[in-house]
Design a protein around this motif. Structure first.
Motif, PDB file in Angstrom:
ATOM      1  N   GLY B 115      17.041 -29.532   4.398  1.00  0.00           N
ATOM      2  CA  GLY B 115      18.135 -28.860   3.713  1.00  0.00           C
ATOM      3  C   GLY B 115      17.645 -28.055   2.523  1.00  0.00           C
ATOM      4  O   GLY B 115      18.113 -26.930   2.279  1.00  0.00           O
ATOM      5  N   ALA B 116      16.691 -28.609   1.797  1.00  0.00           N
ATOM      6  CA  ALA B 116      16.149 -27.899   0.637  1.00  0.00           C
ATOM      7  C   ALA B 116      15.488 -26.601   1.069  1.00  0.00           C
ATOM      8  O   ALA B 116      15.639 -25.561   0.410  1.00  0.00           O
ATOM      9  N   ARG B 117      14.760 -26.647   2.189  1.00  0.00           N
ATOM     10  CA  ARG B 117      14.096 -25.420   2.655  1.00  0.00           C
ATOM     11  C   ARG B 117      15.125 -24.374   3.089  1.00  0.00           C
ATOM     12  O   ARG B 117      14.933 -23.176   2.877  1.00  0.00           O
ATOM     13  N   GLU B 118      16.222 -24.826   3.658  1.00  0.00           N
ATOM     14  CA  GLU B 118      17.259 -23.859   4.058  1.00  0.00           C
ATOM     15  C   GLU B 118      17.908 -23.209   2.833  1.00  0.00           C
ATOM     16  O   GLU B 118      18.272 -22.026   2.863  1.00  0.00           O
ATOM     17  N   ARG B 119      18.048 -23.972   1.751  1.00  0.00           N
ATOM     18  CA  ARG B 119      18.612 -23.369   0.536  1.00  0.00           C
ATOM     19  C   ARG B 119      17.672 -22.311  -0.042  1.00  0.00           C
ATOM     20  O   ARG B 119      18.117 -21.325  -0.638  1.00  0.00           O
ATOM     21  N   ILE B 120      16.369 -22.522   0.138  1.00  0.00           N
ATOM     22  CA  ILE B 120      15.413 -21.493  -0.283  1.00  0.00           C
ATOM     23  C   ILE B 120      15.641 -20.213   0.521  1.00  0.00           C
ATOM     24  O   ILE B 120      15.674 -19.110  -0.033  1.00  0.00           O
ATOM     25  N   ALA B 121      15.810 -20.366   1.813  1.00  0.00           N
ATOM     26  CA  ALA B 121      16.054 -19.187   2.665  1.00  0.00           C
ATOM     27  C   ALA B 121      17.321 -18.461   2.219  1.00  0.00           C
ATOM     28  O   ALA B 121      17.352 -17.228   2.130  1.00  0.00           O
TER      29      ALA B 121
END
Lengths: 277, 277
Positions: B115-121
Protein backbone atom coordinates in the motif's frame (compact mmCIF):
# COMPACT_ATOMS: atom_id res chain seq x y z
CA UNK A 1 -4.85 -29.01 19.48
CA UNK A 2 -3.77 -26.27 21.89
CA UNK A 3 -2.51 -23.00 20.55
CA UNK A 4 1.04 -23.90 21.56
CA UNK A 5 1.24 -27.25 19.79
CA UNK A 6 3.21 -25.77 16.91
CA UNK A 7 5.16 -23.25 18.97
CA UNK A 8 8.87 -23.84 19.32
CA UNK A 9 11.05 -21.66 21.50
CA UNK A 10 14.47 -21.10 20.04
CA UNK A 11 17.00 -21.31 22.83
CA UNK A 12 18.62 -17.99 21.89
CA UNK A 13 15.41 -16.12 22.70
CA UNK A 14 15.93 -17.02 26.36
CA UNK A 15 19.64 -17.62 26.41
CA UNK A 16 19.76 -16.49 30.03
CA UNK A 17 18.18 -19.86 30.93
CA UNK A 18 20.39 -22.92 31.35
CA UNK A 19 19.25 -26.02 29.53
CA UNK A 20 17.69 -27.58 32.67
CA UNK A 21 15.97 -24.26 33.44
CA UNK A 22 14.69 -24.10 29.87
CA UNK A 23 13.33 -27.65 30.05
CA UNK A 24 11.63 -26.93 33.35
CA UNK A 25 10.11 -23.66 32.14
CA UNK A 26 8.81 -25.37 29.01
CA UNK A 27 7.16 -28.06 31.13
CA UNK A 28 5.49 -25.45 33.33
CA UNK A 29 4.14 -23.49 30.36
CA UNK A 30 3.14 -26.42 28.17
CA UNK A 31 5.77 -25.65 25.56
CA UNK A 32 6.51 -28.81 23.60
CA UNK A 33 9.25 -27.81 21.15
CA UNK A 34 12.67 -26.18 21.31
CA UNK A 35 15.24 -25.04 18.79
CA UNK A 36 18.76 -25.48 20.12
CA UNK A 37 22.15 -23.85 19.47
CA UNK A 38 25.41 -25.72 19.28
CA UNK A 39 27.46 -23.66 21.72
CA UNK A 40 25.24 -24.04 24.82
CA UNK A 41 24.56 -27.65 23.88
CA UNK A 42 28.28 -28.37 23.66
CA UNK A 43 28.85 -26.66 27.01
CA UNK A 44 26.24 -28.84 28.68
CA UNK A 45 27.30 -31.89 26.67
CA UNK A 46 25.55 -33.18 23.56
CA UNK A 47 24.58 -36.56 25.04
CA UNK A 48 23.53 -34.95 28.32
CA UNK A 49 21.39 -32.45 26.45
CA UNK A 50 19.78 -35.21 24.41
CA UNK A 51 18.94 -37.09 27.61
CA UNK A 52 17.59 -33.97 29.33
CA UNK A 53 15.41 -33.03 26.37
CA UNK A 54 14.16 -36.59 25.90
CA UNK A 55 13.25 -37.00 29.56
CA UNK A 56 11.45 -33.66 29.52
CA UNK A 57 9.35 -34.88 26.61
CA UNK A 58 10.49 -32.03 24.39
CA UNK A 59 10.95 -32.18 20.63
CA UNK A 60 14.00 -30.52 19.11
CA UNK A 61 12.78 -28.72 15.99
CA UNK A 62 16.15 -27.48 14.70
CA UNK A 63 19.78 -27.21 15.59
CA UNK A 64 21.45 -23.87 14.84
CA UNK A 65 23.80 -23.73 13.18
CA UNK A 66 26.19 -25.08 10.66
CA UNK A 67 27.53 -23.17 7.70
CA UNK A 68 30.30 -20.58 7.28
CA UNK A 69 31.31 -22.33 4.12
CA UNK A 70 32.80 -19.45 2.12
CA UNK A 71 36.49 -19.63 3.03
CA UNK A 72 38.98 -19.77 0.17
CA UNK A 73 41.93 -20.93 2.26
CA UNK A 74 42.13 -24.76 2.01
CA UNK A 75 42.87 -25.26 5.70
CA UNK A 76 40.00 -23.05 6.80
CA UNK A 77 37.78 -24.76 4.27
CA UNK A 78 38.63 -28.26 5.51
CA UNK A 79 38.06 -27.11 9.10
CA UNK A 80 34.64 -25.76 8.16
CA UNK A 81 33.65 -29.04 6.51
CA UNK A 82 34.81 -30.96 9.60
CA UNK A 83 32.87 -28.66 11.87
CA UNK A 84 29.72 -29.04 9.80
CA UNK A 85 30.07 -32.82 9.86
CA UNK A 86 30.17 -32.62 13.65
CA UNK A 87 27.11 -30.36 13.61
CA UNK A 88 25.23 -32.99 11.61
CA UNK A 89 26.21 -35.65 14.16
CA UNK A 90 25.09 -33.40 17.02
CA UNK A 91 21.74 -32.82 15.32
CA UNK A 92 21.26 -36.56 14.96
CA UNK A 93 22.19 -37.15 18.60
CA UNK A 94 19.70 -34.49 19.69
CA UNK A 95 17.00 -36.17 17.64
CA UNK A 96 16.29 -33.31 15.24
CA UNK A 97 16.17 -33.77 11.49
CA UNK A 98 17.01 -30.15 10.64
CA UNK A 99 20.35 -28.37 10.78
CA UNK A 100 20.14 -24.65 9.96
CA UNK A 101 23.02 -23.23 7.91
CA UNK A 102 24.25 -19.65 8.00
CA UNK A 103 26.35 -19.67 4.90
CA UNK A 104 29.13 -17.25 5.79
CA UNK A 105 30.28 -13.87 4.56
CA UNK A 106 32.99 -12.67 2.23
CA UNK A 107 36.54 -13.76 3.04
CA UNK A 108 38.72 -10.85 4.15
CA UNK A 109 39.50 -8.58 1.21
CA UNK A 110 37.16 -10.35 -1.19
CA UNK A 111 34.43 -8.52 -3.09
CA UNK A 112 33.18 -11.61 -4.92
CA UNK A 113 29.67 -12.55 -3.75
CA UNK A 114 29.16 -14.88 -6.71
CA UNK A 115 32.32 -16.88 -6.03
CA UNK A 116 31.42 -17.17 -2.35
CA UNK A 117 28.01 -18.61 -3.23
CA UNK A 118 29.63 -21.15 -5.54
CA UNK A 119 31.93 -22.29 -2.72
CA UNK A 120 28.81 -22.88 -0.61
CA UNK A 121 27.42 -25.11 -3.35
CA UNK A 122 30.71 -27.03 -3.47
CA UNK A 123 30.62 -27.55 0.29
CA UNK A 124 27.00 -28.70 0.20
CA UNK A 125 27.88 -31.36 -2.33
CA UNK A 126 30.10 -32.89 0.36
CA UNK A 127 27.90 -32.20 3.38
CA UNK A 128 24.43 -33.02 2.06
CA UNK A 129 25.05 -36.75 1.48
CA UNK A 130 26.78 -37.00 4.88
CA UNK A 131 23.76 -35.37 6.50
CA UNK A 132 21.36 -37.69 4.73
CA UNK A 133 23.21 -40.66 6.20
CA UNK A 134 22.40 -39.25 9.65
CA UNK A 135 18.78 -38.51 8.77
CA UNK A 136 19.45 -34.77 8.86
CA UNK A 137 18.25 -32.17 6.36
CA UNK A 138 20.21 -28.97 5.76
CA UNK A 139 18.25 -25.71 5.81
CA UNK A 140 19.97 -22.81 4.05
CA UNK A 141 18.90 -19.63 5.83
CA UNK A 142 18.97 -16.49 3.75
CA UNK A 143 19.96 -13.64 6.04
CA UNK A 144 18.88 -10.03 5.60
CA UNK A 145 21.05 -8.20 3.04
CA UNK A 146 22.55 -6.12 5.85
CA UNK A 147 24.58 -9.25 6.74
CA UNK A 148 25.80 -9.92 3.18
CA UNK A 149 29.44 -8.96 3.70
CA UNK A 150 30.29 -10.42 7.09
CA UNK A 151 27.84 -13.22 7.86
CA UNK A 152 25.84 -14.58 4.96
CA UNK A 153 26.26 -14.00 1.24
CA UNK A 154 22.89 -15.70 0.71
CA UNK A 155 20.52 -12.74 1.08
CA UNK A 156 17.25 -13.87 -0.47
CA UNK A 157 15.05 -16.95 -0.62
CA UNK A 158 15.67 -16.90 -4.37
CA UNK A 159 19.40 -17.34 -3.85
CA UNK A 160 18.87 -19.96 -1.14
CA UNK A 161 16.57 -21.99 -3.38
CA UNK A 162 18.91 -21.65 -6.35
CA UNK A 163 21.50 -23.36 -4.14
CA UNK A 164 19.13 -25.87 -2.54
CA UNK A 165 17.63 -27.05 -5.81
CA UNK A 166 20.99 -28.44 -6.92
CA UNK A 167 20.32 -31.19 -4.35
CA UNK A 168 17.40 -33.46 -3.44
CA UNK A 169 14.82 -31.81 -1.19
CA UNK A 170 15.37 -34.35 1.57
CA UNK A 171 19.00 -33.26 1.65
CA UNK A 172 18.82 -29.47 1.26
CA UNK A 173 16.03 -26.94 1.73
CA UNK A 174 15.63 -23.48 3.21
CA UNK A 175 14.88 -21.76 6.49
CA UNK A 176 12.16 -19.12 6.18
CA UNK A 177 12.65 -16.46 8.85
CA UNK A 178 10.37 -13.43 8.76
CA UNK A 179 13.07 -11.08 10.06
CA UNK A 180 15.27 -11.71 7.05
CA UNK A 181 12.73 -11.72 4.23
CA UNK A 182 9.85 -9.45 5.24
CA UNK A 183 10.99 -6.58 2.97
CA UNK A 184 11.25 -8.80 -0.13
CA UNK A 185 8.22 -8.68 -2.42
CA UNK A 186 9.45 -11.76 -4.24
CA UNK A 187 9.51 -13.85 -1.06
CA UNK A 188 5.86 -15.00 -1.18
CA UNK A 189 6.40 -16.50 -4.64
CA UNK A 190 9.67 -18.04 -3.49
CA UNK A 191 7.93 -19.61 -0.48
CA UNK A 192 5.48 -21.18 -2.92
CA UNK A 193 8.42 -22.40 -5.00
CA UNK A 194 10.05 -23.88 -1.88
CA UNK A 195 6.85 -25.54 -0.76
CA UNK A 196 6.17 -27.08 -4.16
CA UNK A 197 9.35 -29.14 -3.85
CA UNK A 198 9.12 -29.77 -0.11
CA UNK A 199 12.01 -27.51 0.78
CA UNK A 200 10.61 -25.41 3.64
CA UNK A 201 12.63 -27.11 6.37
CA UNK A 202 11.82 -24.62 9.10
CA UNK A 203 9.76 -21.48 9.63
CA UNK A 204 10.91 -18.90 12.15
CA UNK A 205 9.33 -15.71 13.47
CA UNK A 206 10.84 -12.47 14.68
CA UNK A 207 9.59 -8.92 14.32
CA UNK A 208 11.38 -5.86 12.90
CA UNK A 209 11.86 -2.59 14.78
CA UNK A 210 14.15 0.38 14.40
CA UNK A 211 16.51 1.98 15.21
CA UNK A 212 18.76 -1.02 14.64
CA UNK A 213 21.43 -1.48 17.30
CA UNK A 214 25.14 -1.17 16.60
CA UNK A 215 26.26 -4.30 14.74
CA UNK A 216 22.60 -5.01 13.86
CA UNK A 217 22.65 -8.46 15.48
CA UNK A 218 20.57 -8.10 18.60
CA UNK A 219 17.60 -6.00 17.55
CA UNK A 220 15.18 -8.79 16.62
CA UNK A 221 11.92 -7.68 18.16
CA UNK A 222 9.28 -9.47 20.16
CA UNK A 223 6.33 -10.65 18.06
CA UNK A 224 3.84 -7.86 17.49
CA UNK A 225 6.20 -5.01 18.37
CA UNK A 226 7.29 -4.28 14.83
CA UNK A 227 6.53 -3.80 11.16
CA UNK A 228 6.11 -7.40 10.02
CA UNK A 229 2.71 -8.85 9.18
CA UNK A 230 3.49 -12.19 10.85
CA UNK A 231 0.14 -13.80 10.13
CA UNK A 232 0.49 -13.03 6.42
CA UNK A 233 3.83 -14.87 6.32
CA UNK A 234 2.33 -17.79 8.23
CA UNK A 235 -0.38 -17.94 5.57
CA UNK A 236 2.27 -17.93 2.83
CA UNK A 237 4.17 -20.91 4.28
CA UNK A 238 1.00 -22.83 5.11
CA UNK A 239 -0.47 -22.23 1.67
CA UNK A 240 2.81 -23.66 0.39
CA UNK A 241 2.12 -26.80 2.42
CA UNK A 242 4.20 -26.24 5.54
CA UNK A 243 2.67 -27.89 8.61
CA UNK A 244 5.69 -28.05 10.90
CA UNK A 245 6.67 -26.21 14.04
CA UNK A 246 6.96 -22.42 14.10
CA UNK A 247 10.07 -21.31 15.91
CA UNK A 248 10.45 -17.97 17.61
CA UNK A 249 14.06 -16.84 17.49
CA UNK A 250 14.79 -13.41 18.98
CA UNK A 251 18.23 -11.97 19.57
CA UNK A 252 17.42 -9.00 21.72
CA UNK A 253 19.63 -7.36 24.32
CA UNK A 254 16.65 -6.04 26.26
CA UNK A 255 14.90 -9.41 26.43
CA UNK A 256 18.14 -10.98 27.61
CA UNK A 257 18.30 -8.67 30.63
CA UNK A 258 14.91 -9.92 31.88
CA UNK A 259 13.91 -13.07 33.74
CA UNK A 260 14.06 -15.89 31.20
CA UNK A 261 10.89 -17.62 32.42
CA UNK A 262 8.98 -14.38 32.11
CA UNK A 263 10.30 -13.85 28.57
CA UNK A 264 9.33 -17.40 27.62
CA UNK A 265 5.81 -16.89 28.95
CA UNK A 266 5.52 -13.57 27.14
CA UNK A 267 6.82 -15.08 23.90
CA UNK A 268 4.34 -17.96 24.09
CA UNK A 269 1.50 -15.48 24.69
CA UNK A 270 2.62 -13.32 21.78
CA UNK A 271 2.84 -16.40 19.59
CA UNK A 272 -0.75 -17.32 20.43
CA UNK A 273 -1.89 -13.77 19.72
CA UNK A 274 -0.02 -13.24 16.44
CA UNK A 275 -0.41 -16.61 14.73
CA UNK A 276 -3.39 -18.59 13.51
CA UNK A 277 -3.88 -21.97 15.22
CA UNK B 1 39.58 14.63 -19.98
CA UNK B 2 41.02 14.67 -16.49
CA UNK B 3 40.18 11.88 -14.12
CA UNK B 4 37.93 14.22 -12.13
CA UNK B 5 35.71 15.39 -14.99
CA UNK B 6 32.92 13.04 -14.04
CA UNK B 7 33.49 13.22 -10.28
CA UNK B 8 30.80 14.94 -8.25
CA UNK B 9 31.16 15.51 -4.53
CA UNK B 10 27.91 15.13 -2.68
CA UNK B 11 27.70 17.86 -0.09
CA UNK B 12 26.88 15.40 2.71
CA UNK B 13 30.27 13.75 2.33
CA UNK B 14 31.88 16.94 3.61
CA UNK B 15 29.00 18.46 5.50
CA UNK B 16 31.46 20.12 7.87
CA UNK B 17 32.21 22.58 5.03
CA UNK B 18 29.97 25.61 4.55
CA UNK B 19 28.80 26.21 1.00
CA UNK B 20 31.45 28.91 0.35
CA UNK B 21 34.13 26.64 1.83
CA UNK B 22 32.93 23.79 -0.38
CA UNK B 23 33.01 25.98 -3.49
CA UNK B 24 36.52 27.19 -2.65
CA UNK B 25 37.80 23.67 -1.92
CA UNK B 26 36.37 22.41 -5.19
CA UNK B 27 38.12 25.20 -7.09
CA UNK B 28 41.45 24.41 -5.42
CA UNK B 29 41.17 20.68 -6.22
CA UNK B 30 39.73 20.94 -9.71
CA UNK B 31 36.40 19.43 -8.69
CA UNK B 32 33.76 20.52 -11.20
CA UNK B 33 30.51 19.00 -9.89
CA UNK B 34 28.57 18.97 -6.65
CA UNK B 35 25.44 17.24 -5.37
CA UNK B 36 23.53 19.44 -2.95
CA UNK B 37 21.12 18.87 -0.06
CA UNK B 38 18.07 20.95 0.61
CA UNK B 39 18.65 21.75 4.28
CA UNK B 40 22.08 23.44 4.00
CA UNK B 41 20.96 25.10 0.75
CA UNK B 42 17.88 26.52 2.47
CA UNK B 43 20.00 27.73 5.38
CA UNK B 44 22.34 29.59 3.04
CA UNK B 45 19.46 30.65 0.82
CA UNK B 46 18.46 28.98 -2.44
CA UNK B 47 19.11 32.01 -4.64
CA UNK B 48 22.35 32.79 -2.83
CA UNK B 49 23.50 29.19 -3.28
CA UNK B 50 22.64 29.28 -6.96
CA UNK B 51 24.69 32.47 -7.37
CA UNK B 52 27.63 31.09 -5.39
CA UNK B 53 27.70 27.84 -7.35
CA UNK B 54 27.32 29.62 -10.69
CA UNK B 55 30.11 32.07 -9.96
CA UNK B 56 32.37 29.21 -8.85
CA UNK B 57 31.78 27.53 -12.20
CA UNK B 58 30.38 24.40 -10.56
CA UNK B 59 27.70 22.14 -11.98
CA UNK B 60 24.98 20.86 -9.63
CA UNK B 61 24.48 17.20 -10.52
CA UNK B 62 21.56 16.44 -8.19
CA UNK B 63 19.52 17.90 -5.40
CA UNK B 64 18.78 15.59 -2.47
CA UNK B 65 16.07 15.07 -1.63
CA UNK B 66 12.39 14.98 -2.13
CA UNK B 67 10.15 12.08 -1.30
CA UNK B 68 8.61 10.83 1.95
CA UNK B 69 5.41 10.21 0.05
CA UNK B 70 3.90 7.33 2.02
CA UNK B 71 1.68 9.13 4.56
CA UNK B 72 -1.94 8.05 4.77
CA UNK B 73 -3.15 11.08 6.70
CA UNK B 74 -4.55 13.59 4.16
CA UNK B 75 -2.99 16.62 5.85
CA UNK B 76 0.44 14.99 6.03
CA UNK B 77 0.03 13.86 2.44
CA UNK B 78 -0.83 17.34 1.19
CA UNK B 79 2.11 18.78 3.12
CA UNK B 80 4.45 16.23 1.52
CA UNK B 81 3.23 17.11 -1.96
CA UNK B 82 3.71 20.82 -1.22
CA UNK B 83 7.20 20.18 0.09
CA UNK B 84 8.13 18.18 -2.98
CA UNK B 85 6.83 20.91 -5.26
CA UNK B 86 9.15 23.32 -3.45
CA UNK B 87 12.00 20.85 -3.84
CA UNK B 88 11.42 20.81 -7.59
CA UNK B 89 11.50 24.61 -7.68
CA UNK B 90 14.71 24.64 -5.65
CA UNK B 91 16.30 22.16 -8.05
CA UNK B 92 15.36 24.35 -10.99
CA UNK B 93 16.75 27.45 -9.25
CA UNK B 94 20.02 25.63 -8.55
CA UNK B 95 20.27 24.64 -12.20
CA UNK B 96 20.13 20.87 -11.75
CA UNK B 97 17.79 18.66 -13.73
CA UNK B 98 17.68 15.84 -11.16
CA UNK B 99 15.81 15.65 -7.85
CA UNK B 100 16.54 12.50 -5.85
CA UNK B 101 13.56 10.98 -4.03
CA UNK B 102 13.74 8.93 -0.84
CA UNK B 103 10.29 7.49 -0.88
CA UNK B 104 9.49 7.22 2.81
CA UNK B 105 8.85 4.38 5.25
CA UNK B 106 5.76 2.80 6.72
CA UNK B 107 3.34 5.11 8.51
CA UNK B 108 3.26 4.47 12.26
CA UNK B 109 1.54 1.18 13.01
CA UNK B 110 1.26 0.11 9.38
CA UNK B 111 2.63 -3.21 8.11
CA UNK B 112 1.55 -2.65 4.50
CA UNK B 113 4.57 -2.23 2.23
CA UNK B 114 2.47 -2.74 -0.90
CA UNK B 115 0.00 0.00 0.00
CA UNK B 116 2.82 2.39 0.81
CA UNK B 117 4.37 1.82 -2.61
CA UNK B 118 1.05 2.51 -4.30
CA UNK B 119 0.76 5.82 -2.45
CA UNK B 120 4.17 6.74 -3.85
CA UNK B 121 2.87 6.05 -7.36
CA UNK B 122 -0.16 8.24 -6.67
CA UNK B 123 2.05 11.07 -5.48
CA UNK B 124 4.34 10.76 -8.48
CA UNK B 125 1.38 11.18 -10.80
CA UNK B 126 0.97 14.65 -9.30
CA UNK B 127 4.63 15.55 -8.92
CA UNK B 128 6.14 14.25 -12.14
CA UNK B 129 4.26 16.62 -14.49
CA UNK B 130 4.99 19.55 -12.16
CA UNK B 131 8.68 18.62 -12.23
CA UNK B 132 8.70 18.37 -16.02
CA UNK B 133 7.38 21.92 -16.24
CA UNK B 134 10.50 23.01 -14.32
CA UNK B 135 12.86 20.88 -16.42
CA UNK B 136 13.49 18.55 -13.49
CA UNK B 137 13.57 14.74 -13.56
CA UNK B 138 12.67 12.71 -10.48
CA UNK B 139 15.07 9.92 -9.49
CA UNK B 140 13.57 7.25 -7.25
CA UNK B 141 16.35 5.94 -5.03
CA UNK B 142 15.92 2.40 -3.78
CA UNK B 143 17.41 2.25 -0.31
CA UNK B 144 18.98 -0.84 1.25
CA UNK B 145 16.33 -3.18 2.72
CA UNK B 146 17.54 -2.31 6.22
CA UNK B 147 15.69 1.02 5.76
CA UNK B 148 12.43 -0.54 4.55
CA UNK B 149 10.34 0.21 7.64
CA UNK B 150 11.38 3.70 8.62
CA UNK B 151 12.86 5.43 5.60
CA UNK B 152 12.15 3.88 2.23
CA UNK B 153 9.73 1.12 1.28
CA UNK B 154 11.41 0.97 -2.13
CA UNK B 155 14.23 -1.50 -1.45
CA UNK B 156 15.36 -2.69 -4.89
CA UNK B 157 16.00 -1.31 -8.34
CA UNK B 158 13.25 -3.65 -9.52
CA UNK B 159 10.70 -1.93 -7.30
CA UNK B 160 12.01 1.52 -8.21
CA UNK B 161 11.74 0.76 -11.94
CA UNK B 162 8.29 -0.77 -11.54
CA UNK B 163 7.26 2.62 -10.16
CA UNK B 164 9.26 4.73 -12.59
CA UNK B 165 8.01 2.94 -15.69
CA UNK B 166 4.47 4.12 -15.03
CA UNK B 167 5.75 7.54 -16.18
CA UNK B 168 7.79 8.86 -19.10
CA UNK B 169 11.55 8.49 -18.61
CA UNK B 170 12.13 12.25 -18.82
CA UNK B 171 9.80 12.58 -15.82
CA UNK B 172 10.79 9.64 -13.56
CA UNK B 173 13.85 7.42 -13.39
CA UNK B 174 16.05 5.91 -10.71
CA UNK B 175 19.11 6.68 -8.63
CA UNK B 176 21.67 3.89 -8.69
CA UNK B 177 23.71 3.97 -5.46
CA UNK B 178 26.19 1.16 -4.89
CA UNK B 179 25.67 1.20 -1.12
CA UNK B 180 22.03 0.26 -1.47
CA UNK B 181 22.18 -2.34 -4.24
CA UNK B 182 25.57 -4.06 -4.06
CA UNK B 183 24.16 -7.22 -2.41
CA UNK B 184 21.42 -7.69 -5.06
CA UNK B 185 22.28 -10.16 -7.79
CA UNK B 186 19.37 -8.89 -9.88
CA UNK B 187 20.68 -5.32 -9.87
CA UNK B 188 22.96 -5.66 -12.93
CA UNK B 189 20.01 -6.77 -15.06
CA UNK B 190 17.87 -4.00 -13.59
CA UNK B 191 20.55 -1.44 -14.43
CA UNK B 192 20.41 -2.67 -18.02
CA UNK B 193 16.61 -2.37 -17.90
CA UNK B 194 16.90 1.18 -16.56
CA UNK B 195 19.47 2.15 -19.17
CA UNK B 196 17.44 0.77 -22.04
CA UNK B 197 14.70 3.30 -21.33
CA UNK B 198 16.99 6.17 -20.30
CA UNK B 199 16.07 6.02 -16.64
CA UNK B 200 19.46 6.08 -14.89
CA UNK B 201 19.14 9.65 -13.64
CA UNK B 202 22.14 9.52 -11.31
CA UNK B 203 24.89 7.12 -10.27
CA UNK B 204 26.31 7.35 -6.76
CA UNK B 205 29.19 5.58 -5.05
CA UNK B 206 29.76 4.57 -1.44
CA UNK B 207 31.47 1.53 0.00
CA UNK B 208 30.16 -1.00 2.54
CA UNK B 209 31.90 -1.86 5.80
CA UNK B 210 30.83 -3.51 9.03
CA UNK B 211 30.05 -3.37 11.88
CA UNK B 212 27.19 -1.06 11.02
CA UNK B 213 26.73 1.80 13.49
CA UNK B 214 23.64 2.18 15.66
CA UNK B 215 20.79 3.42 13.48
CA UNK B 216 22.75 2.28 10.37
CA UNK B 217 22.72 5.75 8.80
CA UNK B 218 26.27 6.99 9.08
CA UNK B 219 28.40 3.97 8.20
CA UNK B 220 28.80 4.58 4.48
CA UNK B 221 32.45 3.89 3.88
CA UNK B 222 35.14 5.72 1.92
CA UNK B 223 35.66 4.28 -1.57
CA UNK B 224 37.95 1.26 -1.48
CA UNK B 225 37.58 0.57 2.23
CA UNK B 226 34.79 -1.99 1.90
CA UNK B 227 33.24 -4.97 0.18
CA UNK B 228 31.82 -3.36 -2.96
CA UNK B 229 33.40 -3.90 -6.36
CA UNK B 230 32.89 -0.27 -7.39
CA UNK B 231 34.46 -0.61 -10.83
CA UNK B 232 32.14 -3.51 -11.68
CA UNK B 233 29.10 -1.34 -10.90
CA UNK B 234 30.53 1.51 -12.96
CA UNK B 235 30.85 -0.93 -15.84
CA UNK B 236 27.22 -2.01 -15.38
CA UNK B 237 25.86 1.55 -15.57
CA UNK B 238 28.14 2.54 -18.44
CA UNK B 239 27.29 -0.59 -20.42
CA UNK B 240 23.69 0.48 -19.90
CA UNK B 241 24.51 3.79 -21.56
CA UNK B 242 25.08 6.07 -18.58
CA UNK B 243 27.61 8.81 -19.31
CA UNK B 244 26.75 11.31 -16.59
CA UNK B 245 28.51 12.41 -13.43
CA UNK B 246 29.40 9.94 -10.71
CA UNK B 247 28.56 11.28 -7.28
CA UNK B 248 30.27 10.20 -4.10
CA UNK B 249 27.86 10.39 -1.19
CA UNK B 250 29.23 9.23 2.18
CA UNK B 251 27.46 9.60 5.49
CA UNK B 252 30.22 8.77 7.90
CA UNK B 253 30.67 9.99 11.44
CA UNK B 254 34.41 9.52 11.31
CA UNK B 255 34.86 11.45 8.07
CA UNK B 256 32.75 14.25 9.52
CA UNK B 257 35.16 14.72 12.43
CA UNK B 258 38.04 15.42 10.05
CA UNK B 259 39.04 18.53 8.13
CA UNK B 260 36.57 18.85 5.28
CA UNK B 261 39.13 19.93 2.69
CA UNK B 262 41.28 16.95 3.55
CA UNK B 263 38.28 14.61 3.21
CA UNK B 264 37.40 16.15 -0.15
CA UNK B 265 40.97 15.67 -1.40
CA UNK B 266 41.01 12.08 -0.15
CA UNK B 267 37.64 11.35 -1.73
CA UNK B 268 38.76 12.75 -5.09
CA UNK B 269 41.90 10.63 -4.92
CA UNK B 270 39.91 7.52 -4.03
CA UNK B 271 37.53 8.25 -6.88
CA UNK B 272 40.43 8.41 -9.32
CA UNK B 273 41.85 5.17 -7.97
CA UNK B 274 38.62 3.15 -7.85
CA UNK B 275 36.89 4.23 -11.07
CA UNK B 276 37.76 3.90 -14.72
CA UNK B 277 38.18 7.24 -16.55
Amino acid sequence: MTSLNRFSINQMTVKQLSLPELAEACAQLGVLNVGLWREPVQSYGVEATAKLIREAGLTVTTLCRGGFLTATDPTARAAALDDNRRAVEEAATLGTDTLVLVSGGLPSGSKDLYGARERIADALSVLAPQAEQHGVKLAIEPLHPMYASDRCVVSTLTQALDLAERFPAHQVGVAVDTYHIWWDDRAPAEIARAGATGRIHTFQLADWTTPLPEGVLNGRAQLGDGAIDLRAWQTHVETAGYTGAIEVELFNDTLWTRDGREVLAETAARFTHHTTP
